[in-house]
Structure formats: C-alpha cells, structure tokens
Design an enzyme around this catalytic site. Structure first.
Site, PDB file in Angstrom:
ATOM      1  N   THR A  46       0.796  -1.114   0.056  1.00 43.40           N
ATOM      2  CA  THR A  46       0.110  -0.012   0.108  1.00 43.40           C
ATOM      3  C   THR A  46       0.748   1.244  -0.033  1.00 43.40           C
ATOM      4  O   THR A  46       0.238   2.519  -0.384  1.00 43.40           O
ATOM      5  CB  THR A  46      -0.976   0.202   1.249  1.00 43.40           C
ATOM      6  OG1 THR A  46      -0.369  -0.068   2.282  1.00 43.40           O
ATOM      7  CG2 THR A  46      -2.110  -0.988   1.289  1.00 43.40           C
ATOM      8  N   ARG A  50       9.126  -2.211   0.185  1.00 37.87           N
ATOM      9  CA  ARG A  50       9.851  -1.982   1.494  1.00 37.87           C
ATOM     10  C   ARG A  50      10.475  -3.223   1.903  1.00 37.87           C
ATOM     11  O   ARG A  50      10.221  -4.151   1.534  1.00 37.87           O
ATOM     12  CB  ARG A  50       8.863  -1.684   2.721  1.00 37.87           C
ATOM     13  CG  ARG A  50       8.233  -0.405   2.502  1.00 37.87           C
ATOM     14  CD  ARG A  50       7.169  -0.266   4.088  1.00 37.87           C
ATOM     15  NE  ARG A  50       6.347   0.879   3.823  1.00 37.87           N
ATOM     16  CZ  ARG A  50       5.774   1.242   4.693  1.00 37.87           C
ATOM     17  NH1 ARG A  50       5.291   0.899   5.686  1.00 37.87           N
ATOM     18  NH2 ARG A  50       5.033   2.713   4.522  1.00 37.87           N
ATOM     19  N   SER A 149       8.344   4.778   5.883  1.00 40.42           N
ATOM     20  CA  SER A 149       7.535   5.313   7.087  1.00 40.42           C
ATOM     21  C   SER A 149       7.989   5.031   8.551  1.00 40.42           C
ATOM     22  O   SER A 149       9.065   5.233   8.835  1.00 40.42           O
ATOM     23  CB  SER A 149       6.136   4.694   6.774  1.00 40.42           C
ATOM     24  OG  SER A 149       5.129   5.313   7.601  1.00 40.42           O
ATOM     25  N   HIS A 150       7.167   4.455   9.289  1.00 35.91           N
ATOM     26  CA  HIS A 150       7.557   4.477  10.706  1.00 35.91           C
ATOM     27  C   HIS A 150       8.332   2.955  11.172  1.00 35.91           C
ATOM     28  O   HIS A 150       8.530   2.657  12.265  1.00 35.91           O
ATOM     29  CB  HIS A 150       6.352   4.311  11.476  1.00 35.91           C
ATOM     30  CG  HIS A 150       5.147   3.274  11.402  1.00 35.91           C
ATOM     31  ND1 HIS A 150       4.556   3.097  10.106  1.00 35.91           N
ATOM     32  CD2 HIS A 150       4.853   2.024  11.905  1.00 35.91           C
ATOM     33  CE1 HIS A 150       3.819   2.152  10.223  1.00 35.91           C
ATOM     34  NE2 HIS A 150       4.131   1.253  11.159  1.00 35.91           N
ATOM     35  N   LYS A 159       8.808   4.700  -2.620  1.00 37.10           N
ATOM     36  CA  LYS A 159       7.301   4.802  -3.089  1.00 37.10           C
ATOM     37  C   LYS A 159       7.236   5.974  -4.222  1.00 37.10           C
ATOM     38  O   LYS A 159       7.916   7.039  -4.258  1.00 37.10           O
ATOM     39  CB  LYS A 159       6.430   5.122  -2.076  1.00 37.10           C
ATOM     40  CG  LYS A 159       6.445   6.166  -1.627  1.00 37.10           C
ATOM     41  CD  LYS A 159       5.352   6.359  -0.484  1.00 37.10           C
ATOM     42  CE  LYS A 159       5.002   7.838   0.417  1.00 37.10           C
ATOM     43  NZ  LYS A 159       3.968   7.671   1.352  1.00 37.10           N
ATOM     44  N   ASP A 307       5.499  10.359  12.329  1.00 40.89           N
ATOM     45  CA  ASP A 307       6.481   9.465  12.047  1.00 40.89           C
ATOM     46  C   ASP A 307       7.473   9.759  11.148  1.00 40.89           C
ATOM     47  O   ASP A 307       7.721  10.934  10.773  1.00 40.89           O
ATOM     48  CB  ASP A 307       5.619   8.247  11.498  1.00 40.89           C
ATOM     49  CG  ASP A 307       4.979   8.600  10.114  1.00 40.89           C
ATOM     50  OD1 ASP A 307       4.935   9.661   9.751  1.00 40.89           O
ATOM     51  OD2 ASP A 307       4.713   7.598   9.330  1.00 40.89           O
ATOM     52  N   ASP A 309       8.653   9.972   8.091  1.00 44.36           N
ATOM     53  CA  ASP A 309       8.188  10.601   6.676  1.00 44.36           C
ATOM     54  C   ASP A 309       7.201  11.694   6.982  1.00 44.36           C
ATOM     55  O   ASP A 309       6.812  12.212   5.973  1.00 44.36           O
ATOM     56  CB  ASP A 309       7.831   9.595   5.622  1.00 44.36           C
ATOM     57  CG  ASP A 309       6.661   9.124   5.760  1.00 44.36           C
ATOM     58  OD1 ASP A 309       6.023   8.523   6.660  1.00 44.36           O
ATOM     59  OD2 ASP A 309       5.940   8.843   4.806  1.00 44.36           O
ATOM     60  N   ARG A 312       2.148  10.744   9.191  1.00 44.47           N
ATOM     61  CA  ARG A 312       1.118  10.147  10.305  1.00 44.47           C
ATOM     62  C   ARG A 312       1.550  11.000  11.433  1.00 44.47           C
ATOM     63  O   ARG A 312       2.658  11.692  11.534  1.00 44.47           O
ATOM     64  CB  ARG A 312       1.427   8.690  10.802  1.00 44.47           C
ATOM     65  CG  ARG A 312       1.270   7.662   9.722  1.00 44.47           C
ATOM     66  CD  ARG A 312       1.578   6.158  10.038  1.00 44.47           C
ATOM     67  NE  ARG A 312       1.405   5.332   9.206  1.00 44.47           N
ATOM     68  CZ  ARG A 312       1.011   4.021   9.378  1.00 44.47           C
ATOM     69  NH1 ARG A 312       0.767   3.568  10.316  1.00 44.47           N
ATOM     70  NH2 ARG A 312       1.365   3.103   8.099  1.00 44.47           N
ATOM     71  N   GLU A 394      -7.359   7.737   7.704  1.00 41.44           N
ATOM     72  CA  GLU A 394      -7.201   6.156   7.913  1.00 41.44           C
ATOM     73  C   GLU A 394      -7.054   5.753   9.635  1.00 41.44           C
ATOM     74  O   GLU A 394      -6.369   6.601  10.199  1.00 41.44           O
ATOM     75  CB  GLU A 394      -5.839   5.557   7.376  1.00 41.44           C
ATOM     76  CG  GLU A 394      -5.909   5.963   5.744  1.00 41.44           C
ATOM     77  CD  GLU A 394      -4.671   5.169   5.170  1.00 41.44           C
ATOM     78  OE1 GLU A 394      -5.022   4.290   4.001  1.00 41.44           O
ATOM     79  OE2 GLU A 394      -3.748   5.556   5.580  1.00 41.44           O
TER      80      GLU A 394
END
Length: 556
Positions: A46, A50, A149-150, A159, A307, A309, A312, A394
């Site tokens: 998604t 990674r 991300s986290h 991405k 987080d 990047d 969030r 989300e």
C-alpha cells in the site's frame, strides 16, 4: 489472539539492540537479491516497496531496477515535468536516493532535490506535485519518496507518487513492479546509470527549497493566526524524522510558542522507547513508542509527533494523554466541517472500512455524505483533488484535508497539518482534542475499538482475501442481529480484500496481511469492553469456521 506485550515495551532501547549502521549499508551495496525467491523480489504494497538489506529485500539492485522501471513508465505515460525526489532519515534512505538519482539523471529526468543535508517529508512531496500541476494539462510533475514510514531502523522504503500527487494506484504499481522484477531477473541489463557526482552536476538536477515553499503556504490550510494569537504552549517531537527541519521555521514564520522537544537525528533511533513487541518503531499512534512525549503532556496545551516521513500524526493532550487515532479523526472531522465555511456543501467525509463507526455518527450529525473505502490512502486521492472530499482519514493515524478555500492541499497523508489542526482547534475552542472527544461521546455514544492479529497459514491467508458473505452462517454477533455483511466498500464498490460484519451496536472486519502470515481483526463496540471482547471472540469463531469449510472443500 491476545497481543503479547514485551516487558521492554515503553522503555529505552538497550544499546545492544541498536542496528549496526555500517553493516547495514555494506549489505545494501554488497548483497544481491535472488529474484527467484519471493521475499527478495520487488513488491509494492500500500505504500511502495519496503524491506531490509539484511534480508535481501531492499538492496542497491532493487532501487536501480525500480528507478529504471519508473523512468520507462514516465516515458510510456508522457510524463515530462519535473520529478520531486525526497527522503527520510532512515539509514538506507540516503544511499537509495543516490542510486535513484544516478538512474534518473541518466534518463535526463528533471529532478528536484533538497539542499545537501536536508530531508523531505512525504506530504511535502505531495504538496510540491499538486502545486506544480495546478492548472496544467501537460508537462506534469510526479515524485518519489525514499521512506519505509514508521518501520524499524534497519528497513528501507521506496514509493512512487504519480501526477495526482498521492499514492499510486494498483495498476501503476503493478506495472512498475513487473518491469522492475524483469530487470532484476535480467541482472540489471538495460539499466541506464551515471556516477553519482556526475548525476549531481547534471543540468537536469536542481536544488529545491522544499521547506520555504511548504511552510509559507501552511496558512492556506490551517488558521495559523488563531494559534499565534492564543499564545498556547505547543510541543512537538519529530521522532527523529524528516520533519525535524520544518518545525522551527514554522514556529518562526507564524510566531508560535512551539518547543521542539527532540532535535536528534540518529539512524539507529536509539532515543526511542520500544514499541509493544520490543522493537524500535517511530509510530506516533503507539503509546509505547510515544512514552517520552506523553511524559511531557502537562507542559503543553497540546503536543504532537509524526512518524519518520511525517505522513502520520500522534496527538498528546493534557486531558487524555495520547489520543487513539480513531478518536482524533472523529474530532478533526467534527471540527473541520464546522469551521471551514468555504468548503462546498457536497464535500464528503472519507474514511476506510476499518475506521471507527464514530466517524459515521459524526458525519450523519453534520449531514455530510460518508465515503467509505478499503484500506489505503490512494482511494482518497481523486476526491481530494476535485474537492468532492473535504477530509480523508485512515485508522492508522493518517489524514489530509482541503485548504480553507476548498481547494486541494495534498493528496497524500499529511502529519504536519493534522498536528497543527490540533493546535488550531485548541486555540479556537479553548478545549484540547481529548476534551472535544469527550463531548462527542456524550452526544454520539462511547466507542471501544481494538485491532488484533492472529497467525494463519499462507493458504488460509489467501482464502481470507476472497471471503464471501455466503461463508458466514451466523445470524448474530455478540448476541446482536447481523444487519450487513460487506466484502466491498460502500463508497466506491472496491473489494475490501476480506469481510466486514455489522450490527446495530458494533462490527468487525477481517483482512489478511499483505506481507506476513497473519490476519487482522478490527472490531468496535458501542456497548463497552465486555461487548467488544465478545465481538472479537465471535469474529474469530466465524473466521475459523469459514476457513475450515474452505479447507474441507479444497482438500486441506
């Protein structure tokens, strides 16, 4: 299905547990993935590809192959505008960005990169793409963000954001994934690449001041004047992430009383407290990872973290400590649709199918259409672009929303504006988001929500993704009549990749993990914790029965 909490959860990471960064970088450059092994192939989930160099799932070969595939995709789609390229603070991000630039420059792509030593959050890349493309029909821009991300410090991520500015649709990522794996299988044959120093000097490589351009427009989406005039003390912890260089310019430009409680950038993330399983994750929705900021809550009217990047958010209040993501989403929606008079009356509320039903109740009270989609922020991109969605959020603490004038801000999650919104609502209402959520529960009911994970065999994991309503034979859930069985999202008709079961007082949804041999049960009750536990127990029983029947039908 009880989550086993590590005895180290919420405690500082032991020194012996920190990632060996030199060894990680060496593995990135020296280890070669085997495309015949599923776990070593390029795989876009998604949020892009990674993996870790230690497991041969994120190495130089992957980045060269993906970058080459993206260049071929751009050519096929006639994407000729600039490519905005950014990275976070994970150890593998800088070498991956360098590899990507070598390929992009060899293809003569106009690349916009930050000044030396700067990092670039995901929402800033989305903002740059959307801003550049506004009013254009050709010569469109796109972007790449190098971030997992986290995820833990040993991980890397890569991405692609197409000209829409948000996460790429599955048909786009599938095309890139397929080409990249073909390139891996061919031993990188056909990859165009020039040396890094030459790529930096290329006429197509441009330094770009991401910080100034993003920060100066924040008052288009947040009432920064209200925050300044209220003179409320704010705290922020970037969790060592890509936004660490953004918060002080924000405070300076808008005159905010904002304290950056942690300026450390350390690729081991050794300053973090450990997550629930004893691992390091920069997850601002985790009470274990957020222990440091939670401990400072009484110093600030409201505090927040993002987080790595910065897509969030985590909101810490004096009244309630760290707010669960679903609580903050509900409060943010309720506040925004009451304080954005220039938004269109038809602007809808976007949520994922596994987010709290409190959002449904808030949307109904606001008399706003609810747009419910499967998991993945990509489903909100078109609505945010056109303004038909005022907000998309989300359950995993990611959200974005329109500018104050009703135009698009970003089409990817933006943890910075979600955090600043907490300051705005505190400034304008005199109550922090925790207090505002308490008021919501008195008007809409109180929710108990939980996500639990359970192990599953690969065969059963595949079967879960195609569960149908006909496989559920129960008529009640936690003694309440079942009112709906959903396998597709009500908002856009897209498949959930699982099943959602709904009653008047609660619901559960089950989905297989996209990367691990586990399945996830999301559950919520409006009758309390005991009722929630019964929903989860009934959910597991229904899922077990459906899978057992599938096993019998296909011979185990």
């Amino acid at each position: 299905m009880t989550t086993n909490i590590s005895p180290l959860a919420g405690k500082p990471a032991p020194r012996a547990q920190l990632v060996d960064v030199p060894r990680l970088i060496a593995a990135y450059f020296n280890e070669i993935p085997d495309p015949a092994v599923a776990g070593q192939r390029v795989s876009f989930g998604t949020s892009g590809h990674r993996g870790s160099a230690f497991t041969h799932s994120f190495n130089e070969w992957h980045i060269l192959a993906i970058s080459e595939a993206i260049c071929r995709y751009r050519k096929q789609q006639a994407i000729t505008g600039p490519l905005f390229l950014g990275m976070d603070t994970h150890a593998l991000s800088a070498p991956a960005l360098a590899c990507a630039l070598e390929v992009l420059a060899a293809h003569h792509v106009e690349v916009m990169i930050a000044p030396p030593g700067d990092y670039t959050p995901t929402p800033v890349i989305s903002y740059a793409i959307v801003s550049y493309n506004r009013g254009r029909t050709q010569g469109l821009a796109d972007g790449i963000v190098v971030t997992p991300s986290h995820n833990p410090p040993e991980d890397g991520g890569f991405k692609y954001n197409p000209p829409s500015g948000g996460p790429a649709e599955r048909d786009v990522t599938q095309w890139i994934e397929d080409r990249a794996n073909e390139i891996l299988a061919a031993g990188l044959q056909g990859v165009r690449r020039i040396p890094y120093e030459e790529a930096l000097r290329a006429a197509t490589t441009h330094r770009y001041d991401y910080i100034d351009k993003y920060v100066k427009d924040l008052d288009q989406v947040i009432d920064m004047t209200a925050i300044r005039d209220a003179k409320i003390p704010l705290g922020v912890d970037p969790l060592g992430g890509a936004g660490v260089q953004y918060w002080e310019p924000i405070a300076s430009r808008y005159g905010l009383d904002l304290t950056l409680v942690n300026k450390t950038v350390d690729p081991t993330f050794g300053f973090m407290t450990l997550d629930w399983d004893g691992r390091i994750r920069m997850d601002p929705s985790s009470p274990y990872a957020m222990q440091s900021l939670i401990g400072l809550k009484d110093r600030f009217a409201v505090a927040f973290a993002c987080d790595t990047d910065h897509d969030r958010h985590g909101i810490v209040t004096q009244s309630a400590g760290l707010l669960p993501p679903n609580h903050y989403l509900a409060v943010a929606i309720d506040y925004l649709f009451r304080h954005r008079p220039r938004w269109g009356l038809k602007a809808a509320v976007g949520k994922t199918m596994v987010s709290s039903q409190m959002i449904d109740r808030v949307a109904a009270r606001l008399e706003r259409r609810l747009y419910e989609v499967p998991v993945g922020f990509k489903w909100f991109v078109d609505g945010l672009l056109t303004g038909s969605l005022g907000f998309g959020g989300e359950e995993s603490a990611g959200a974005s929303f329109l500018r104050q004038d009703g135009l698009v801000w970003t089409t990817d999650k933006d943890g910075i504006v979600a955090s600043l919104l907490a300051a705005e609502m505190t400034a304008r209402t005199g109550r922090d988001p925790g207090e505002l959520y308490g008021r919501l529960t008195r008007e809409c009911g109180e929710s108990a929500y939980r996500r639990v994970d359970a192990p599953v065999t690969p065969k059963r994991r595949a079967a879960l993704a195609t569960l149908s309503a006909s496989q559920i034979h129960a008529s009640t859930l936690a003694k309440d009549p079942i009112t709906a069985l959903l396998t597709h999202a009500p908002g856009n008709g897209a498949p959930l990749g699982g099943l959602k079961v709904i009653t008047k007082n609660g619901w559960f949804a089950v989905r297989p993990s996209g990367t691990e041999d586990i399945y996830k049960i999301y559950a919520e009750s409006f009758k309390g914790e005991d009722h929630l536990r019964q929903i989860i127990a009934d959910a597991q029983d229904m899922v077990d029965r459906a899978l057992a029947a599938t096993d019998a039908r296909v011979g185990g």
